[in-house]
Design an enzyme around this catalytic site. Sequence first.
Site, PDB file in Angstrom:
ATOM      1  CG  HIS A  97     -98.532 -38.939 -51.887  1.00 38.84           C
ATOM      2  ND1 HIS A  97     -97.699 -38.689 -52.951  1.00 38.84           N
ATOM      3  CD2 HIS A  97     -98.247 -37.981 -50.976  1.00 38.84           C
ATOM      4  CE1 HIS A  97     -96.938 -37.650 -52.688  1.00 38.84           C
ATOM      5  NE2 HIS A  97     -97.251 -37.202 -51.504  1.00 38.84           N
ATOM      6  CE1 TYR A 113     -97.959 -44.197 -43.805  1.00 38.41           C
ATOM      7  CE2 TYR A 113     -98.795 -42.006 -43.294  1.00 38.41           C
ATOM      8  CZ  TYR A 113     -97.994 -43.096 -42.974  1.00 38.41           C
ATOM      9  OH  TYR A 113     -97.238 -43.072 -41.838  1.00 38.41           O
ATOM     10  CB  THR A 114     -99.433 -44.488 -52.154  1.00 37.68           C
ATOM     11  OG1 THR A 114     -98.374 -43.543 -52.135  1.00 37.68           O
ATOM     12  CG2 THR A 114    -100.059 -44.523 -53.545  1.00 37.68           C
ATOM     13  CB  CYS A 269     -91.251 -44.890 -53.484  1.00 36.66           C
ATOM     14  SG  CYS A 269     -92.060 -44.213 -52.024  1.00 36.66           S
TER      15      CYS A 269
HETATM   16  C1  LIG Z   1     -95.179 -40.652 -51.462  1.00 38.66           C
HETATM   17  C2  LIG Z   1     -95.047 -41.507 -50.228  1.00 38.66           C
HETATM   18  C3  LIG Z   1     -95.917 -42.569 -50.049  1.00 38.66           C
HETATM   19  C4  LIG Z   1     -95.794 -43.390 -48.915  1.00 38.66           C
HETATM   20  N1  LIG Z   1     -96.654 -44.414 -48.782  1.00 38.66           N
HETATM   21  C5  LIG Z   1     -96.564 -45.221 -47.701  1.00 38.66           C
HETATM   22  C6  LIG Z   1     -97.461 -46.318 -47.551  1.00 38.66           C
HETATM   23  O1  LIG Z   1     -98.346 -46.549 -48.382  1.00 38.66           O
HETATM   24  N2  LIG Z   1     -97.307 -47.102 -46.446  1.00 38.66           N
HETATM   25  C7  LIG Z   1     -96.341 -46.853 -45.484  1.00 38.66           C
HETATM   26  O2  LIG Z   1     -96.265 -47.612 -44.507  1.00 38.66           O
HETATM   27  N3  LIG Z   1     -95.484 -45.813 -45.623  1.00 38.66           N
HETATM   28  C8  LIG Z   1     -95.584 -44.989 -46.678  1.00 38.66           C
HETATM   29  N4  LIG Z   1     -94.739 -43.924 -46.789  1.00 38.66           N
HETATM   30  C9  LIG Z   1     -93.823 -43.610 -45.646  1.00 38.66           C
HETATM   31  C10 LIG Z   1     -94.607 -42.743 -44.591  1.00 38.66           C
HETATM   32  O3  LIG Z   1     -94.873 -41.467 -45.158  1.00 38.66           O
HETATM   33  C11 LIG Z   1     -93.828 -42.494 -43.297  1.00 38.66           C
HETATM   34  O4  LIG Z   1     -92.557 -41.995 -43.600  1.00 38.66           O
HETATM   35  C12 LIG Z   1     -93.681 -43.748 -42.415  1.00 38.66           C
HETATM   36  O5  LIG Z   1     -94.947 -44.315 -42.112  1.00 38.66           O
HETATM   37  C13 LIG Z   1     -92.985 -43.390 -41.092  1.00 38.66           C
HETATM   38  O6  LIG Z   1     -93.681 -42.343 -40.486  1.00 38.66           O
HETATM   39  P1  LIG Z   1     -93.754 -42.191 -38.897  1.00 38.66           P
HETATM   40  O7  LIG Z   1     -94.463 -40.886 -38.606  1.00 38.66           O
HETATM   41  O8  LIG Z   1     -94.348 -43.401 -38.259  1.00 38.66           O
HETATM   42  O9  LIG Z   1     -92.256 -42.164 -38.453  1.00 38.66           O
HETATM   43  P2  LIG Z   1     -91.298 -40.852 -38.381  1.00 38.66           P
HETATM   44  O10 LIG Z   1     -91.836 -39.899 -37.363  1.00 38.66           O
HETATM   45  O11 LIG Z   1     -91.159 -40.302 -39.760  1.00 38.66           O
HETATM   46  O12 LIG Z   1     -89.938 -41.459 -37.943  1.00 38.66           O
HETATM   47  C14 LIG Z   1     -89.664 -41.694 -36.537  1.00 38.66           C
HETATM   48  C15 LIG Z   1     -88.720 -42.848 -36.393  1.00 38.66           C
HETATM   49  O13 LIG Z   1     -89.358 -44.052 -36.892  1.00 38.66           O
HETATM   50  C16 LIG Z   1     -88.384 -44.909 -37.500  1.00 38.66           C
HETATM   51  N5  LIG Z   1     -88.649 -45.033 -38.954  1.00 38.66           N
HETATM   52  C17 LIG Z   1     -89.476 -44.283 -39.720  1.00 38.66           C
HETATM   53  N6  LIG Z   1     -89.434 -44.670 -41.026  1.00 38.66           N
HETATM   54  C18 LIG Z   1     -88.552 -45.711 -41.079  1.00 38.66           C
HETATM   55  C19 LIG Z   1     -88.070 -46.534 -42.123  1.00 38.66           C
HETATM   56  N7  LIG Z   1     -88.494 -46.394 -43.416  1.00 38.66           N
HETATM   57  N8  LIG Z   1     -87.180 -47.508 -41.799  1.00 38.66           N
HETATM   58  C20 LIG Z   1     -86.772 -47.703 -40.535  1.00 38.66           C
HETATM   59  N9  LIG Z   1     -87.185 -46.928 -39.490  1.00 38.66           N
HETATM   60  C21 LIG Z   1     -88.053 -45.953 -39.746  1.00 38.66           C
HETATM   61  C22 LIG Z   1     -87.041 -44.245 -37.282  1.00 38.66           C
HETATM   62  O14 LIG Z   1     -86.523 -44.681 -36.084  1.00 38.66           O
HETATM   63  C23 LIG Z   1     -87.420 -42.771 -37.199  1.00 38.66           C
HETATM   64  O15 LIG Z   1     -86.481 -41.985 -36.548  1.00 38.66           O
HETATM   65  C24 LIG Z   1     -94.794 -43.123 -47.924  1.00 38.66           C
HETATM   66  C25 LIG Z   1     -93.922 -42.052 -48.121  1.00 38.66           C
HETATM   67  C26 LIG Z   1     -94.037 -41.244 -49.243  1.00 38.66           C
HETATM   68  C27 LIG Z   1     -93.089 -40.103 -49.416  1.00 38.66           C
END
Ligand SMILES: Cc1cc2nc3c(=O)[nH]c(=O)nc-3n(C[C@H](O)[C@H](O)[C@H](O)COP(=O)(O)OP(=O)(O)OC[C@H]3O[C@@H](n4cnc5c(N)ncnc54)[C@H](O)[C@@H]3O)c2cc1C
Length: 303
Positions: A97, A113-114, A269
Site C-alpha cells: 500500500h 491506502y491501497t 483488514c
Molecule cells: C493497509 C491499509 C490499507 C487501507 N486502505 C484504505 C483504503 O483504500 N481506503 C480507505 O478509505 N481507508 C483505508 N485504510 C484506512 C485508512 O488508513 C485510515 O485509517 C482511514 O482513512 C481513517 O483515517 P483518518 O486520518 O481520516 O482518521 P483518523 O485520524 O485515523 O481517526 C480520527 C477519527 O475518525 C473516525 N474514524 C477513523 N476511522 C474510522 C473507522 N474505520 N470507523 C469509524 N470511525 C473512524 C474516528 O472517530 C476516529 O477517532 C487502510 C488502512 C490500512 C492499514
Amino acid sequence: MSGLLSTQYVQGVYIPSALLIVGTAIVKKEWLPFAAALAVVLGAWKAYGNVPRKVLKPNEFQEFPLKEKTILSHNTAIYRLALPRQTDILGLPIGQHISLAATIAGKEVVRSYTPISSDEDHGYIDLLIKSYPTGNISKHVASLAVGQTIKVRGPKGAMVYTPNLVRHFGMIAGGTGITPMLQIIKAILRGRAAGDKTEVDLIFANVNPEDILLKEDIDAIAAKDPKFRVHYVLNNPPENWAGGVGFVTADMIKAKLPAPASDVKILMCGPPPMISALKKATEGLGYQKARPVSKLEDQVFCF
Ligand SMILES: Cc1cc2nc3c(=O)[nH]c(=O)nc-3n(C[C@H](O)[C@H](O)[C@H](O)COP(=O)(O)OP(=O)(O)OC[C@H]3O[C@@H](n4cnc5c(N)ncnc54)[C@H](O)[C@@H]3O)c2cc1C
C-alpha cells in the site's frame, strides 16, 4: 502484437527511419551515415520513452494532483490522482500500500491506502476512500478540489503477492478494508491464464446494505470465476437478506473460509476492534496465532 514487432514500433520507428534513410539516399548519398545515426538515436529515444516509469519513492513524499473525483455515496468516493507523465505507473507490488500525508492543524498526519487501480493503469492511480466526519486524512482528501495536490509515498507493507503463493485464501474485510483484498483478487484473475489456481473465499462485513463498496464489481467476479466466492455480512440487513447478520463470528469463519492448513492464509483488514476480535476467533479455530505486526509467512495476516 507486443515488443519489437508491435504496430507502435512499426509506425513510430521502422517506417520513419526507412523513409529518412531512403529519402537521404535519393537526395544526397554521402549523408547516409548521418541519416542512419539519426534514425538509431530517434529509435532509441522512442523506445526509452515508451518504457513505463515507476514513480513511487519509499523515502520521499511526492505531490500528485487530484485529477477526478467520482462520488459513490455521501461519504465515499474514488479519487483519481494524476502521475507526472501519462506513461508513468505507480510501481506498487501486489499486496502493498501507499502512505498519504497532509499537514493538519500544524502536524503532519500519515495514513495507509491501497489503490484500486494497478500497474496495468498508466498515468494515474485510483483510491477508494471513505471519509469520517472526525477523520484527519480521509476528511482532508474529501476537501480537495481538482488540481490540488496530496503527498504520496511508498511502497509499504509486508505482503507481496506472487501467483500461487498459497492454495487457498480466506479473506475477511470490513468496510474500506476491501481495498487490499480487491488488489490481490484482481491480480489472481489477471494471472489465471498464466496458471494462477488460487482459491479465494471472502467474508465482506458492513453496517448497512448501502455501505457495501464495489458490490457490483465483486459480484461480477464471483459470477465469472468459479474459484472466487463472497459471503456478505451486515449489521442492519434488509428484509429477505440471504447473507450473514451481525459481527463476523468464529462459526462464520469455520463455515465459509478454508480450514487451517500449511498452504492456506487468512487475510484481514478492517477497523481495529474487528481485527482484534478476529485474531482471537482465528486462534480459537486452530489457525496460527497472528503476530502484532504481520509478516509475509504468517498464516493469519493483518494488513
Ligand atoms: C493497509 C491499509 C490499507 C487501507 N486502505 C484504505 C483504503 O483504500 N481506503 C480507505 O478509505 N481507508 C483505508 N485504510 C484506512 C485508512 O488508513 C485510515 O485509517 C482511514 O482513512 C481513517 O483515517 P483518518 O486520518 O481520516 O482518521 P483518523 O485520524 O485515523 O481517526 C480520527 C477519527 O475518525 C473516525 N474514524 C477513523 N476511522 C474510522 C473507522 N474505520 N470507523 C469509524 N470511525 C473512524 C474516528 O472517530 C476516529 O477517532 C487502510 C488502512 C490500512 C492499514
